[in-house]
Write an enzyme that holds these catalytic residues in place. Structure first.
Site: not given
Ligand code: NOJ
Ligand code: CA
Length: 662
Positions: A167, A462
């Site tokens: 990420e 997110e």
């Protein structure tokens, strides 16, 4: 998995004492791999494309406690060819061609035989190590020597190497300046060769990243270590994952390549009738915005009442699944001792009646398993949890590993790879499909384990709720880098682009703190286009259902089919723009996206079936508008001889459904 035809020709050739250089070319002759030994006698490979060297002689070998493999010997070289058409239960393309030429170089040393197996396809090359050590019962790997010694410089796109997370934001660097990178490592050379380094069929071995000690030295494989510094404990006979380089003359060739899948074995699941793509929605975004909680309390998201509302919403909107995060006890411990109960629902989530209601309405209920990285606890619970979910009629589980593993193990180490695989195989026994967050990267194992549907493995939606977010340049890079490895559960489709009001209403500040982020960094049309661009067989409508209700633009997702038959990336440049089409039954879907710049593209509709008139619904940016939620929904009839003009605002996009007129 039906084979239409297989052509296998083996021409074994002993090269001992023979002057011929071991080499193998792609079926179309464009890509050539040469095997040789360097001045010190170390094995090397090199790659050329269209007569130009892409990879200069690069070292091969694996360092073990017993010595380096291969350990010498005269090369015995054999060649073969393979060509088949195979089918998969789901995928970007359900029918796949697998055609390559192979060269096996066997090096028989005193203590070990090592075969270096090379496969050369029209769209790339791959090789792996297959060893059989006779002098020991096991092999302890301490390093891998594989190099990728680029003969020409170019531009590259990758995330930095990390053995804990994917990420991360992309680094765009000259190939020669990259100090470390995870794979897929995508590049275009100064002489116009597009490519991407990755791996295929990663089992029981650590992940490979690329690293160099100093500028001017080749990029080299680096393996995720175990806590004691060892890279892998293995049996005396072992086959490593493939080291791969996808190759094309256009950026979209990389997306349209099935080489990574082709390097994996056919399905080990005989009856795949229970494995089905789905569109899903659920209780999720609210927790990331902070308007709802995973834990039980006044703002608890996963309540019986909300579950029923979402099941009804799924029925009304042609979705097949619903996900409720925060359904089970243990969320109080997330970030603490990471203890979750995978069997016990919170008191305000009446799981039996919810499961029965979902079944009565024909909707798949998903279970969510956040582990917080507590692997021993999750592995101990796996069988009983999956048996329980099966008894509830559940076929889909979303897992999560948000938290460090216990005892110093890294997510991407051999320990992690073994764990993720154990979950896949256990799930298959209980007829459960998986969506894995904080996963190990995809290396095409979905061909062999088609219940391994989708995973995160990159910055998903997110990040927009609680960080500076993902901009359109990132989103336009994703298809050419992360998505080359396989499907992604990005969780697309936020319609409430400026969500600051929702946040303010509920007074949520814990995660977002004072630097309150307000907005998704694309237009609404791009959010819709991402449902097509970012392939996932489990595709989420990630926003709160209130933001879809009564919104005409949600018509796109209602009409969309996550179970496509064919796909093609039609045009694109890395980080700049992308146009993708998917075909499902007699319908077609198109998704286009641009980076930070506005852009107008022309796209012939020649992919549509000839002689059919389609009702097209076009979801487009309002030209010139600086309100990202402004969308123009245009209806017209088209045929395969028409050309679409795709006008996109900065950070914008366009999505189109094509449904036969009669
Ligand atoms: C991170 C996952 O990516 C996200 O989808 C999930 O909601 C949280 N972890 C909680 O499990
Ligand atoms: Ca995540």
């Amino acid at each position: 998995m039906k084979k239409n035809f297989v052509y296998l020709a083996v021409a074994a050739m002993m090269l001992t004492g023979c002057s011929e250089k071991p080499m193998v070319a792609s079926p179309d002759g464009n890509i050539v791999v040469d095997f040789a030994s360097d001045a010190e006698g170390h094995p090397t490979y090199s790659v050329s494309v269209g007569g130009n060297q892409l990879i200069a002689p690069s070292r091969l070998g694996v360092v073990t406690r017993g010595g380096i493999l291969p350990s010498g010997g005269n090369p015995e070289v054999s060649h073969s060819s393979f060509n088949e058409i195979w089918h998969q239960p789901w995928g970007e393309n359900k029918t796949v061609e697998n055609r390559y030429n192979e060269m096996a170089v066997k090096l028989a040393g005193d203590d070990a035989d090592v075969t270096l197996r090379f496969r050369v396809f029209d769209d790339g090359i791959a090789f792996r190590y297959e060893w059989n050590v006779s002098s020991a019962d096991s092999v302890v790997v301490t390093d891998e020597l594989t190099e990728f010694n680029f003969a020409v410089d170019g531009r590259s796109w990758s995330i930095p190497a990390s053995f804990e997370t994917y990420e991360l934001n992309y680094q765009t660097l000259p190939v020669s300046q990259v100090m470390n990178a995870n794979t897929p490592f995508t590049f275009v050379t100064d002489n116009g060769i597009y490519g991407s380094v990755h791996e295929a069929a990663l089992y029981d071995y650590p992940e490979m990243v690329l690293r160099r000690d100093s500028v001017g030295t080749p990029l080299k494989a680096d393996l995720a270590p175990l806590p004691d510094g060892v890279k892998a404990y293995l049996p005396s006979a072992f086959t490593t994952p493939w080291r791969t380089i996808q190759i094309g003359s256009k950026a979209v060739d990389l997306i349209n390549s099935a080489m990574i899948l082709n390097l994996n074995e056919p399905s080990k699941i005989a009856d795949t009738s229970w494995i089905k793509p789905q569109k899903y929605a659920g209780i999720w975004w609210g927790m990331h915005l902070g308007t709802q909680t995973w834990t039980m309390g006044p703002r608890h998201g996963a309540t019986t009442e909300n579950a029923i509302r979402y099941i009804d919403f799924a029925v009304d909107n042609n979705l097949q699944g619903v996900l409720f995060e925060g359904w089970n006890e243990g969320w109080e411990n997330w970030g603490g001792n990471q203890h979750f109960d995978y069997l016990k629902a919170y008191d305000d989530f009446d799981i039996d009646s919810i499961a029965a209601y979902a079944a009565s309405r024909g909707i798949e209920l998903w279970m969510h398993n956040e582990t917080g990285g507590n692997i021993p606890e999750y592995e101990a619970a796996l069988d009983s949890a999956f048996a329980y979910y099966q008894s509830l009629g559940v076929h889909t589980v979303k897992t999560g590993y948000a938290g460090g593993f216990k005892d110093g193990y890294l997510h991407h180490s051999q320990y992690g790879v073994r764990h993720y695989q154990k979950v896949v195989e256990t799930a298959a026994r209980y007829r459960i499909m998986l969506d894995v967050h904080e996963p190990i990267k995809e290396t095409g194992i979905r061909r062999t384990w088609p219940n391994m549907m989708t995973r995160e493995g990159a910055r998903g939606m997110e990040w927009n709720a609680w960080s500076e977010g993902n901009d359109a340049a990132y989103l336009t890079t994703l298809p050419f880098v992360r998505l080359l490895s396989g499907p992604m559960d990005y969780t697309p489709g936020i319609f409430d682009i400026d969500y600051s009001t929702a946040k303010a209403d509920k007074g949520r500040i814990e995660w977002n703190g004072p630097n309150a982020h307000c907005c998704i960094k694309t237009t609404l049309a791009r959010q819709i286009a991402n449902w097509v661009i970012i392939y996932s067989p489990l595709q989420m409508a990630a926003d709160l259902m209130e933001n879809y209700q009564d919104n005409e633009a949600f018509g796109f997702f209602r009409d969309f089919n996550a179970d496509c038959d064919r796909s093609e990336a039609l045009q694109g440049e890395i980080g700049e723009y992308i146009v993708v089409m998917r075909a499902a039954g007699n319908r077609f879907y198109l998704g286009a996206g641009t980076g930070l710049e506005g852009r107008t593209l022309t796209q012939p509709l020649s992919f549509l079936d000839k002689g059919v008139t389609y009702n097209a619904v076009i979801y487009a940016d309002k030209p010139g508008s600086d309100n990202p939620e402004d969308i123009a929904i245009i209806r017209r009839q088209v045929t395969s001889s028409d050309t679409l003009t795709i006008e996109m605002n900065p950070s914008g996009g366009q999505a189109v459904t094509f449904i036969p007129a009669d």
